[in-house]
Design a protein around this motif. Structure first.
Motif, PDB file in Angstrom:
ATOM      1  N   ALA A   1       0.820  -1.209   0.000  1.00  0.00           N
ATOM      2  CA  ALA A   1       0.000   0.000   0.000  1.00  0.00           C
ATOM      3  C   ALA A   1       0.854   1.260   0.000  1.00  0.00           C
ATOM      4  O   ALA A   1       0.499   2.258  -0.618  1.00  0.00           O
ATOM      5  N   SER A   2       1.983   1.230   0.683  1.00  0.00           N
ATOM      6  CA  SER A   2       2.840   2.410   0.750  1.00  0.00           C
ATOM      7  C   SER A   2       3.948   2.373  -0.305  1.00  0.00           C
ATOM      8  O   SER A   2       4.876   3.159  -0.243  1.00  0.00           O
ATOM      9  N   GLY A   3       3.833   1.458  -1.259  1.00  0.00           N
ATOM     10  CA  GLY A   3       4.840   1.348  -2.307  1.00  0.00           C
ATOM     11  C   GLY A   3       6.007   0.459  -1.927  1.00  0.00           C
ATOM     12  O   GLY A   3       6.845   0.139  -2.763  1.00  0.00           O
TER      13      GLY A   3
END
Length: 176
Positions: A60-62
Protein backbone atom coordinates in the motif's frame (compact mmCIF):
# COMPACT_ATOMS: atom_id res chain seq x y z
CA UNK A 1 -1.40 -26.71 14.30
CA UNK A 2 0.64 -23.86 12.80
CA UNK A 3 1.27 -25.72 9.55
CA UNK A 4 -2.41 -26.58 9.24
CA UNK A 5 -3.40 -22.95 9.84
CA UNK A 6 -0.89 -21.66 7.27
CA UNK A 7 -2.10 -24.11 4.64
CA UNK A 8 -5.75 -23.46 5.50
CA UNK A 9 -5.61 -19.68 5.27
CA UNK A 10 -3.54 -19.76 2.08
CA UNK A 11 -6.07 -22.21 0.59
CA UNK A 12 -8.57 -19.36 0.85
CA UNK A 13 -6.33 -16.71 -0.75
CA UNK A 14 -2.71 -15.58 -1.12
CA UNK A 15 -1.49 -13.53 1.85
CA UNK A 16 1.65 -11.83 3.01
CA UNK A 17 3.15 -13.04 6.28
CA UNK A 18 1.77 -10.15 8.37
CA UNK A 19 -1.81 -10.88 7.21
CA UNK A 20 -1.25 -14.58 7.73
CA UNK A 21 0.02 -14.04 11.26
CA UNK A 22 -3.00 -11.83 12.06
CA UNK A 23 -5.43 -14.50 10.83
CA UNK A 24 -3.67 -17.22 12.78
CA UNK A 25 -3.85 -14.98 15.85
CA UNK A 26 -7.57 -14.57 15.28
CA UNK A 27 -7.95 -18.33 15.12
CA UNK A 28 -5.88 -19.19 18.18
CA UNK A 29 -6.64 -16.06 20.19
CA UNK A 30 -4.49 -15.24 23.15
CA UNK A 31 -4.04 -18.88 24.13
CA UNK A 32 -1.26 -19.62 21.67
CA UNK A 33 0.37 -16.55 20.24
CA UNK A 34 2.29 -17.05 17.02
CA UNK A 35 5.74 -15.54 17.19
CA UNK A 36 7.91 -14.70 14.20
CA UNK A 37 10.31 -17.31 15.58
CA UNK A 38 7.68 -19.98 14.92
CA UNK A 39 5.90 -18.57 11.86
CA UNK A 40 8.84 -17.89 9.55
CA UNK A 41 10.55 -21.27 10.04
CA UNK A 42 7.18 -22.98 9.36
CA UNK A 43 6.74 -20.90 6.20
CA UNK A 44 10.29 -21.75 5.11
CA UNK A 45 9.66 -25.49 5.65
CA UNK A 46 6.51 -25.26 3.53
CA UNK A 47 8.37 -23.33 0.82
CA UNK A 48 11.15 -25.96 0.81
CA UNK A 49 8.57 -28.76 0.58
CA UNK A 50 6.98 -27.10 -2.45
CA UNK A 51 3.71 -26.39 -0.67
CA UNK A 52 4.02 -22.60 -1.02
CA UNK A 53 5.48 -20.09 -3.42
CA UNK A 54 6.53 -16.54 -2.62
CA UNK A 55 6.41 -13.57 -4.95
CA UNK A 56 6.84 -9.85 -4.53
CA UNK A 57 4.06 -7.27 -4.90
CA UNK A 58 3.91 -3.56 -4.25
CA UNK A 59 2.44 -2.80 -0.85
CA UNK A 60 0.00 0.00 0.00
CA UNK A 61 2.84 2.41 0.75
CA UNK A 62 4.84 1.35 -2.31
CA UNK A 63 7.17 -0.82 -0.23
CA UNK A 64 7.39 -4.30 -1.75
CA UNK A 65 5.93 -7.15 0.23
CA UNK A 66 6.33 -10.89 -0.06
CA UNK A 67 3.06 -12.66 -0.85
CA UNK A 68 2.63 -16.36 -0.13
CA UNK A 69 0.53 -18.58 -2.39
CA UNK A 70 -0.47 -22.19 -1.90
CA UNK A 71 0.71 -24.57 -4.64
CA UNK A 72 -1.26 -27.57 -5.87
CA UNK A 73 1.02 -29.74 -3.72
CA UNK A 74 0.11 -27.54 -0.75
CA UNK A 75 -3.60 -27.86 -1.50
CA UNK A 76 -3.22 -31.63 -1.74
CA UNK A 77 -1.28 -31.71 1.56
CA UNK A 78 -3.95 -29.65 3.33
CA UNK A 79 -6.76 -31.86 2.08
CA UNK A 80 -4.79 -34.99 3.05
CA UNK A 81 -4.21 -33.62 6.56
CA UNK A 82 -7.87 -32.68 6.92
CA UNK A 83 -9.10 -36.09 5.77
CA UNK A 84 -6.54 -38.07 7.79
CA UNK A 85 -5.45 -35.97 10.77
CA UNK A 86 -2.71 -37.14 13.07
CA UNK A 87 -3.79 -38.45 16.46
CA UNK A 88 -2.51 -35.28 18.15
CA UNK A 89 -4.85 -33.23 15.95
CA UNK A 90 -7.71 -35.33 17.33
CA UNK A 91 -6.65 -35.46 20.99
CA UNK A 92 -5.27 -31.94 21.56
CA UNK A 93 -8.09 -29.41 21.88
CA UNK A 94 -6.25 -26.47 20.29
CA UNK A 95 -4.97 -28.63 17.42
CA UNK A 96 -8.47 -30.02 16.87
CA UNK A 97 -9.93 -26.52 16.83
CA UNK A 98 -7.45 -25.53 14.11
CA UNK A 99 -8.46 -28.65 12.17
CA UNK A 100 -12.14 -27.86 12.69
CA UNK A 101 -11.65 -24.31 11.37
CA UNK A 102 -10.72 -25.74 7.95
CA UNK A 103 -12.68 -29.01 7.88
CA UNK A 104 -15.30 -27.35 5.69
CA UNK A 105 -12.71 -27.24 2.89
CA UNK A 106 -13.16 -31.01 2.51
CA UNK A 107 -15.89 -31.46 -0.06
CA UNK A 108 -16.70 -35.01 1.07
CA UNK A 109 -19.27 -35.15 3.91
CA UNK A 110 -18.27 -38.73 4.67
CA UNK A 111 -14.65 -37.68 5.19
CA UNK A 112 -15.77 -34.81 7.43
CA UNK A 113 -17.93 -37.21 9.44
CA UNK A 114 -15.04 -39.66 9.82
CA UNK A 115 -12.89 -36.93 11.40
CA UNK A 116 -15.68 -35.84 13.74
CA UNK A 117 -16.34 -39.48 14.66
CA UNK A 118 -12.68 -39.90 15.65
CA UNK A 119 -12.89 -36.84 17.91
CA UNK A 120 -16.14 -38.06 19.46
CA UNK A 121 -14.65 -41.50 20.06
CA UNK A 122 -11.68 -39.82 21.75
CA UNK A 123 -13.97 -37.71 23.97
CA UNK A 124 -16.07 -40.75 24.84
CA UNK A 125 -13.02 -42.38 26.45
CA UNK A 126 -12.57 -41.86 30.19
CA UNK A 127 -10.43 -38.84 30.96
CA UNK A 128 -8.43 -39.76 34.07
CA UNK A 129 -7.05 -36.24 34.42
CA UNK A 130 -10.63 -34.97 34.73
CA UNK A 131 -11.64 -37.39 37.48
CA UNK A 132 -13.04 -36.32 40.78
CA UNK A 133 -10.87 -34.06 42.88
CA UNK A 134 -9.68 -35.94 45.90
CA UNK A 135 -10.68 -34.38 49.20
CA UNK A 136 -8.07 -32.83 51.40
CA UNK A 137 -6.13 -35.60 53.22
CA UNK A 138 -6.90 -33.80 56.51
CA UNK A 139 -10.62 -34.33 55.90
CA UNK A 140 -11.39 -30.81 54.68
CA UNK A 141 -12.87 -29.77 51.37
CA UNK A 142 -10.84 -30.11 48.19
CA UNK A 143 -9.24 -27.16 46.45
CA UNK A 144 -12.19 -25.10 45.12
CA UNK A 145 -10.12 -23.70 42.25
CA UNK A 146 -9.07 -27.13 41.05
CA UNK A 147 -12.65 -28.32 41.44
CA UNK A 148 -13.77 -25.34 39.34
CA UNK A 149 -11.20 -26.14 36.67
CA UNK A 150 -12.45 -29.71 36.47
CA UNK A 151 -16.11 -28.65 36.38
CA UNK A 152 -15.40 -26.27 33.50
CA UNK A 153 -13.40 -28.91 31.62
CA UNK A 154 -16.14 -31.53 32.05
CA UNK A 155 -18.86 -29.09 30.93
CA UNK A 156 -16.81 -28.06 27.90
CA UNK A 157 -16.19 -31.70 27.03
CA UNK A 158 -19.90 -32.51 27.28
CA UNK A 159 -20.88 -29.47 25.17
CA UNK A 160 -18.40 -30.53 22.48
CA UNK A 161 -19.71 -34.10 22.52
CA UNK A 162 -23.27 -32.81 22.07
CA UNK A 163 -22.20 -30.60 19.15
CA UNK A 164 -20.30 -33.46 17.53
CA UNK A 165 -23.31 -35.79 17.80
CA UNK A 166 -25.59 -33.16 16.25
CA UNK A 167 -23.15 -32.40 13.44
CA UNK A 168 -22.65 -36.11 12.73
CA UNK A 169 -26.45 -36.50 12.46
CA UNK A 170 -26.52 -33.62 9.93
CA UNK A 171 -23.63 -35.03 7.89
CA UNK A 172 -25.08 -38.55 7.89
CA UNK A 173 -28.47 -37.21 6.75
CA UNK A 174 -26.74 -35.32 3.91
CA UNK A 175 -24.99 -38.56 2.84
CA UNK A 176 -28.19 -40.60 2.84
Amino acid sequence: MLTLAILGFLFEQPLHAYELRARIGGLTGQVRRTSDGALYPAINRLLAAGHLTRHQEAGASGIPRQVLTLTQAGRDELLRRLARPAQLEISDRAAFQALLAFLGLLADSRAQAAVLRRRLDYLDQPAPHLGEVRPDPEGGAGDPFREGLIQIALATREAERNWLRGMLDRLEAACA
